[in-house]
Design an enzyme around this catalytic site. Sequence first.
Site, short mmCIF file in Angstrom:
data_model
loop_
_atom_site.label_atom_id
_atom_site.label_comp_id
_atom_site.label_asym_id
_atom_site.label_seq_id
_atom_site.Cartn_x
_atom_site.Cartn_y
_atom_site.Cartn_z
N LEU A 9 66.29 93.06 50.78
CA LEU A 9 65.67 93.45 52.04
C LEU A 9 65.20 92.18 52.72
O LEU A 9 64.74 91.24 52.06
CB LEU A 9 64.47 94.38 51.81
CG LEU A 9 64.73 95.77 51.24
CD1 LEU A 9 63.41 96.51 51.06
CD2 LEU A 9 65.66 96.58 52.15
N ASP A 10 65.29 92.12 54.05
CA ASP A 10 64.73 90.99 54.78
C ASP A 10 63.24 90.87 54.45
O ASP A 10 62.57 91.87 54.16
CB ASP A 10 64.88 91.19 56.29
CG ASP A 10 66.33 91.18 56.75
OD1 ASP A 10 67.19 90.70 55.99
OD2 ASP A 10 66.58 91.65 57.86
N SER A 11 62.72 89.67 54.55
CA SER A 11 61.30 89.48 54.26
C SER A 11 60.43 90.32 55.19
O SER A 11 59.34 90.76 54.81
CB SER A 11 60.93 88.00 54.39
OG SER A 11 61.11 87.54 55.72
N THR A 37 61.08 93.28 56.29
CA THR A 37 61.32 94.70 56.07
C THR A 37 60.61 95.14 54.79
O THR A 37 60.59 94.42 53.81
CB THR A 37 62.84 94.98 55.95
OG1 THR A 37 63.50 94.52 57.13
CG2 THR A 37 63.11 96.46 55.77
N ARG A 97 69.27 95.58 62.50
CA ARG A 97 68.71 94.80 63.61
C ARG A 97 69.79 94.42 64.61
O ARG A 97 69.61 94.54 65.84
CB ARG A 97 68.02 93.55 63.06
CG ARG A 97 66.89 93.86 62.11
CD ARG A 97 66.45 92.67 61.28
NE ARG A 97 65.75 91.68 62.09
CZ ARG A 97 65.24 90.55 61.60
NH1 ARG A 97 65.38 90.27 60.30
NH2 ARG A 97 64.60 89.71 62.39
#
Length: 331
Positions: A166-168, A170, A266
Amino acid sequence: MENNRELSNIEVGETCAPQLLSDSPAENGSGLQQFAVDETLDGHRLDYAVSRLIGVSRAFSAKLIKEGSVVLIPERRVKPSLKAAFGDKINVQVPPVETLDLEPEDVPFEVVYSDEDVIVINKPAGLVVHPSPGHWTGTLVHGLLYRFPDIGSLNGVQRPGIVHRLDSTTSGLMVVARNGLAQEGLFRDFKARRVEKEYLALCNGTLPSPEGEIRYPIGRDPYNRLRQAVLADGRDAWTDYKTLWSRNGFSFVVCRLHTGRTHQIRVHLKALKCPLVGDRLYDPSRQSPFGAERIFLHSWKLSFLHPRSGEKMDFRVPLPEELSEYLKQVK
């Protein structure tokens, strides 16, 4: 959304619980380990049996067999394709685990579920998954090594089995492999698109239809190396979405991923002119209501097949408080 966590009613590992005959294997899993072949492994290839018994990938178990680290009793010449028989004894000389140059750290995250093969976590926004330039400490990997010091050897190396990210910015659900067997199975299921992932997102604007699919290829933005972009020669990317409600210039949507490209949701919502709330990278001209470590994107639902038992595992976690509070303001 209710705080609804679903978990299949199973005893994980019950379908293949090996009978360990050795008295006390070394703490790191190395040394001689002895097993009895029961009915669940009768007739299976030796590399499959070893992978199930000691929790490594088929490729690594085949390597151990070819290197002479596996002995069958009654003794006979072994090879990966040899069929194990009920009542056989399998001796495995497991090599010492190589450790990485990472110092375990007490990093905050919620453990939703864990067993001998998998760990399911609820990652907070702001937590980076992997060590990287600018983030050599305080990552999820450091925290997993701290919280689970006995985390299994992933094919000879002691490291957390990160099978997706997961993106930081998110938050939400992630599954981590605890050994090579689980890592191999989860990688296979992610590649075959058998893992179900759903996200809750708040975006600016109104989507072109209440629900639909977005199938725009994604690649690295040639003008900004920090971003991804829709590119004709990019990798296939597929997102389904459904609008839960739209009001006051915002749309609250649930997104289901069929592929796992970097920044996929995104980029896809930005391509539909509905960038995520708080996304400074893809919507820099709009003021964010959150700190730099957060966008309005939350992995709320995760379903996968357990890599050992094959049972379906379902997990759900609600929106974090800061996102729920902002929704109330919008509504």
